[in-house]
Write an enzyme that holds these catalytic residues in place. Sequence first.
Site, PDB file in Angstrom:
ATOM      1  CG  HIS A 242      -1.698   1.259   1.345  1.00  0.00           C
ATOM      2  ND1 HIS A 242      -1.537   2.133   2.392  1.00  0.00           N
ATOM      3  CD2 HIS A 242      -2.630   1.794   0.533  1.00  0.00           C
ATOM      4  CE1 HIS A 242      -2.351   3.158   2.217  1.00  0.00           C
ATOM      5  NE2 HIS A 242      -3.027   2.977   1.102  1.00  0.00           N
TER       6      HIS A 242
ATOM      7  CG  ASP B 254      -3.553   5.163  -1.704  1.00  0.00           C
ATOM      8  OD1 ASP B 254      -4.373   4.680  -0.893  1.00  0.00           O
ATOM      9  OD2 ASP B 254      -2.597   5.868  -1.352  1.00  0.00           O
TER      10      ASP B 254
ATOM     11  CE1 TYR C  52      11.234  12.359 -17.329  1.00  0.00           C
ATOM     12  CE2 TYR C  52      11.939  14.638 -17.329  1.00  0.00           C
ATOM     13  CZ  TYR C  52      11.474  13.533 -18.011  1.00  0.00           C
ATOM     14  OH  TYR C  52      11.268  13.599 -19.353  1.00  0.00           O
TER      15      TYR C  52
END
Length: 147
Positions: free
Chosen positions: A22, A69, A118
């Site tokens: 998670h 999530d 990035y």
Amino acid sequence: MLIGIDSRMTPPLLHCLARMGHGDEIVVADANFPSASIASHCTLSEAIHLPGLDGPAAIDIITSLMPLDSFTDYSALRMQIDGAPEEMGEIHTAGWEVLTPRLPENGRLSSIERQDFYAQARRAFAVVQTAETRPYGCFILRKGVVF
């Protein structure tokens, strides 16, 4: 052979998804993304390659097994277009079309500036490089929990 697993799923990707917990994040990158150098900073230090799939197809097979999530500000992020952060490219719309029906209650889709993308990708669990050629075709998916 396994029953019920999409035939496009590869053993390395399946192993990666099973290892993630998670809150871990997985990058779905386009063909131009510096996958090898970014992955060298991730938990899995080698990029997972899906050379026959575009971004939305990779998102589809990942989210068919991995819940998204709902406990943070986002369930998934898209890379923003330089100079046009609110603009949705064709690849973003296609990615959101796959992600939207798989969002959990209170799940959210958002975006992130390219250089910040990035930096965040370097902290991801893994990088999956696709054959996607549409510009800015990169996403970060955050793993949720199974209830």
